[in-house]
Scaffold this motif. Structure first.
Motif, PDB file in Angstrom:
ATOM      1  N   THR A  73      -1.846  -5.780   3.282  1.00  0.00           N
ATOM      2  CA  THR A  73      -1.732  -6.867   2.295  1.00  0.00           C
ATOM      3  C   THR A  73      -2.316  -6.510   0.929  1.00  0.00           C
ATOM      4  O   THR A  73      -2.191  -7.277  -0.017  1.00  0.00           O
ATOM      5  N   GLY A  74      -2.966  -5.345   0.857  1.00  0.00           N
ATOM      6  CA  GLY A  74      -3.554  -4.930  -0.409  1.00  0.00           C
ATOM      7  C   GLY A  74      -3.740  -3.432  -0.451  1.00  0.00           C
ATOM      8  O   GLY A  74      -3.737  -2.758   0.590  1.00  0.00           O
ATOM      9  N   VAL A  75      -3.889  -2.891  -1.651  1.00  0.00           N
ATOM     10  CA  VAL A  75      -4.108  -1.452  -1.837  1.00  0.00           C
ATOM     11  C   VAL A  75      -5.159  -1.233  -2.918  1.00  0.00           C
ATOM     12  O   VAL A  75      -5.399  -2.096  -3.767  1.00  0.00           O
ATOM     13  N   ILE A  76      -5.758  -0.036  -2.874  1.00  0.00           N
ATOM     14  CA  ILE A  76      -6.768   0.379  -3.845  1.00  0.00           C
ATOM     15  C   ILE A  76      -6.345   1.735  -4.397  1.00  0.00           C
ATOM     16  O   ILE A  76      -5.798   2.565  -3.671  1.00  0.00           O
ATOM     17  N   ALA A  77      -6.584   1.955  -5.686  1.00  0.00           N
ATOM     18  CA  ALA A  77      -6.271   3.257  -6.289  1.00  0.00           C
ATOM     19  C   ALA A  77      -7.300   3.574  -7.356  1.00  0.00           C
ATOM     20  O   ALA A  77      -7.895   2.671  -7.954  1.00  0.00           O
ATOM     21  N   GLN A  78      -7.512   4.865  -7.575  1.00  0.00           N
ATOM     22  CA  GLN A  78      -8.336   5.290  -8.701  1.00  0.00           C
ATOM     23  C   GLN A  78      -7.563   6.354  -9.460  1.00  0.00           C
ATOM     24  O   GLN A  78      -6.851   7.156  -8.875  1.00  0.00           O
ATOM     25  N   SER A  79      -7.688   6.337 -10.781  1.00  0.00           N
ATOM     26  CA  SER A  79      -7.055   7.373 -11.604  1.00  0.00           C
ATOM     27  C   SER A  79      -7.564   7.222 -13.032  1.00  0.00           C
ATOM     28  O   SER A  79      -8.348   6.322 -13.333  1.00  0.00           O
ATOM     29  N   THR A  80      -7.076   8.121 -13.911  1.00  0.00           N
ATOM     30  CA  THR A  80      -7.389   7.964 -15.341  1.00  0.00           C
ATOM     31  C   THR A  80      -6.446   6.970 -15.995  1.00  0.00           C
ATOM     32  O   THR A  80      -6.625   6.624 -17.151  1.00  0.00           O
ATOM     33  N   GLY A  81      -5.415   6.524 -15.275  1.00  0.00           N
ATOM     34  CA  GLY A  81      -4.565   5.495 -15.866  1.00  0.00           C
ATOM     35  C   GLY A  81      -3.166   5.347 -15.291  1.00  0.00           C
ATOM     36  O   GLY A  81      -2.812   4.299 -14.766  1.00  0.00           O
ATOM     37  N   ASN A  82      -2.332   6.384 -15.377  1.00  0.00           N
ATOM     38  CA  ASN A  82      -0.921   6.225 -15.022  1.00  0.00           C
ATOM     39  C   ASN A  82      -0.703   5.889 -13.551  1.00  0.00           C
ATOM     40  O   ASN A  82       0.137   5.055 -13.216  1.00  0.00           O
ATOM     41  N   HIS A  83      -1.442   6.534 -12.657  1.00  0.00           N
ATOM     42  CA  HIS A  83      -1.302   6.232 -11.231  1.00  0.00           C
ATOM     43  C   HIS A  83      -1.750   4.803 -10.959  1.00  0.00           C
ATOM     44  O   HIS A  83      -1.118   4.083 -10.172  1.00  0.00           O
ATOM     45  N   ALA A  84      -2.817   4.367 -11.614  1.00  0.00           N
ATOM     46  CA  ALA A  84      -3.310   2.995 -11.438  1.00  0.00           C
ATOM     47  C   ALA A  84      -2.257   1.982 -11.884  1.00  0.00           C
ATOM     48  O   ALA A  84      -2.005   0.985 -11.193  1.00  0.00           O
ATOM     49  N   VAL A 134     -16.475   4.583  -5.728  1.00  0.00           N
ATOM     50  CA  VAL A 134     -16.246   3.142  -5.861  1.00  0.00           C
ATOM     51  C   VAL A 134     -15.009   2.723  -5.076  1.00  0.00           C
ATOM     52  O   VAL A 134     -15.004   1.697  -4.389  1.00  0.00           O
ATOM     53  N   ALA A 135     -13.951   3.521  -5.149  1.00  0.00           N
ATOM     54  CA  ALA A 135     -12.725   3.209  -4.409  1.00  0.00           C
ATOM     55  C   ALA A 135     -12.991   3.159  -2.906  1.00  0.00           C
ATOM     56  O   ALA A 135     -12.507   2.262  -2.203  1.00  0.00           O
ATOM     57  N   HIS A 136     -13.778   4.093  -2.404  1.00  0.00           N
ATOM     58  CA  HIS A 136     -14.089   4.118  -0.968  1.00  0.00           C
ATOM     59  C   HIS A 136     -14.978   2.939  -0.568  1.00  0.00           C
ATOM     60  O   HIS A 136     -14.821   2.373   0.520  1.00  0.00           O
ATOM     61  N   ALA A 137     -15.889   2.560  -1.457  1.00  0.00           N
ATOM     62  CA  ALA A 137     -16.730   1.389  -1.183  1.00  0.00           C
ATOM     63  C   ALA A 137     -15.871   0.126  -1.117  1.00  0.00           C
ATOM     64  O   ALA A 137     -16.067  -0.729  -0.238  1.00  0.00           O
ATOM     65  N   THR A 142     -13.039  -4.245   1.884  1.00  0.00           N
ATOM     66  CA  THR A 142     -11.814  -5.051   2.010  1.00  0.00           C
ATOM     67  C   THR A 142     -10.921  -4.661   3.190  1.00  0.00           C
ATOM     68  O   THR A 142     -10.100  -5.457   3.643  1.00  0.00           O
ATOM     69  N   GLY A 143     -11.044  -3.407   3.640  1.00  0.00           N
ATOM     70  CA  GLY A 143     -10.144  -2.912   4.673  1.00  0.00           C
ATOM     71  C   GLY A 143      -8.797  -2.453   4.133  1.00  0.00           C
ATOM     72  O   GLY A 143      -7.921  -2.044   4.901  1.00  0.00           O
ATOM     73  N   HIS A 144      -8.631  -2.521   2.804  1.00  0.00           N
ATOM     74  CA  HIS A 144      -7.367  -2.093   2.200  1.00  0.00           C
ATOM     75  C   HIS A 144      -7.351  -0.575   2.025  1.00  0.00           C
ATOM     76  O   HIS A 144      -8.364   0.016   1.653  1.00  0.00           O
ATOM     77  N   PRO A 145      -6.221   0.073   2.272  1.00  0.00           N
ATOM     78  CA  PRO A 145      -6.156   1.530   2.139  1.00  0.00           C
ATOM     79  C   PRO A 145      -6.182   1.992   0.685  1.00  0.00           C
ATOM     80  O   PRO A 145      -5.756   1.272  -0.223  1.00  0.00           O
TER      81      PRO A 145
END
Length: 332
Positions: A73-84, A134-137, A142-145
């Motif tokens: 139901t949700g996702v998390i991402a980290q990047s410098t911008g474009n992937h986010a 931070v993304a892993h935390a 949340t349990g979101h991948p």
């Protein structure tokens, strides 16, 4: 996936079929002036015109689509911008929530685009390690991948679809490619290009900014080598280390890496702007900067993105504008 150790060419082909109609089949552009400078036919895949402004939409949509189908139901991402930005857009399209972790010095254009796509934006330091922590935390809370920007098989396969299209478009135009050039951050896009080119005889080159050359150093060492990224106008090409999954592909499949400096990137940016009338961010223009240093007969370049600050556009265009003004002033 069809391989336990990572994606293969069939995964890129499958991603391309799935993405057909879901992403823009971007045009391939040519310029006589660029061909002359390169001493080659240069075919430029305009992924700066892609939804979200970059080819990252391909990998994000493929990865998020599969996660949505699996019931997330949700996702998390980290990047410098474009992937986010791409993950935020893909999540909105599939009805998922998105949280994106960006550096505190992220380009305002990319921050605004991610927020406008409905993502919750979290800032974390300036290094990739800080963003990953931070993304892993957030994942643990949340349990979101986490949809990694380059160390993810679906992202690599999706990004590879851009190179697969470029190969097909070049064939249809009667100018089959001898080489493909892709800018390198974490290596997902160039790894996807290697998979797309597998078995075709097309050589693949990566391009890295001077001082942000983890891939080049890793290939020389035979193992992944982190670097402390040097300052560069190519903000999307600054990861501290090439990804594990991309490196497993690149260590045997990549023809080589071309290093380019900011002057060469800025010159390529101006060429694209003035000769083709297309706006490409410095990270995307780096591919052309690298291609200009090769001497292949027919080379394809993936213009990976076009999300660039207006102030930076003005600064990069200024040397050419100043030169024109001076010449015109003298003539008067």
């Amino acid at each position: 996936m069809s391989s336990t150790v990572g994606p293969v060419r069939a995964d890129v082909e499958e991603a391309a079929r799935w993405l057909s109609g879901r992403v823009i089949r971007t045009p391939v552009l040519r310029s006589p002036a660029i061909d002359l400078l390169a001493g080659a036919r240069v075919l430029l895949k305009a992924e700066n015109l892609q939804t979200g402004g970059s080819y990252k939409m391909r990998g994000a949509l493929r990865a998020v689509g599969r996660l949505a189908a699996a019931g997330h139901t949700g996702v998390i991402a980290q990047s410098t911008g474009n992937h986010a930005v791409a993950v935020a857009l893909a999540a909105r399209q599939h009805g998922l929530t998105a949280t994106v972790v960006l550096p505190v010095d992220a380009a305002a254009t990319k921050v605004d685009r991610a927020g406008a796509a409905g993502a919750r934006v979290v800032f974390a330091g300036t290094s990739v390690d800080e963003r990953v922590a931070v993304a892993h935390a957030l994942r643990d809370q949340t349990g979101h991948p986490v949809v990694d920007a380059y160390d993810h098989p679906d992202v690599i396969a999706g990004q590879g679809s851009a190179s697969l299209e470029l190969i097909e478009q070049a064939e249809r135009a009667g100018t089959p490619l001898d080489a493909i050039v892709v800018p390198v951050g974490g290596g997902g896009g160039v790894a996807g290009a290697c998979l797309a080119a597998a078995g075709t005889g097309i050589e693949v080159y990566g391009v890295e900014p001077v001082g942000c050359d983890s891939l080049a150093r890793s290939l020389a060492a035979g193992e992944r080598v982190p670097v402390a990224p040097a300052p560069t106008i190519a903000d999307g090409l600054r990861p501290s280390c090439v990804g594990e999954l991309p490196f497993a592909i690149l260590r045997t499949a990549l023809r080589g890496v071309v290093r380019v400096d900011d002057e060469q990137i800025a010159a390529a940016f101006r060429l694209l702007l003035m000769e083709l009338k297309v706006l490409v961010e410095p990270s995307g223009a780096a591919g052309l900067a690298g291609a200009l240093r090769l001497r292949e007969r027919t080379v394809g370049v993936v213009l990976t993105g076009g999300n660039v600050e207006a102030a930076l556009v003005a600064r990069l265009a200024a040397p050419r504008l100043a030169e024109l003004t001076t010449v015109e002033g003298a003539a008067a």
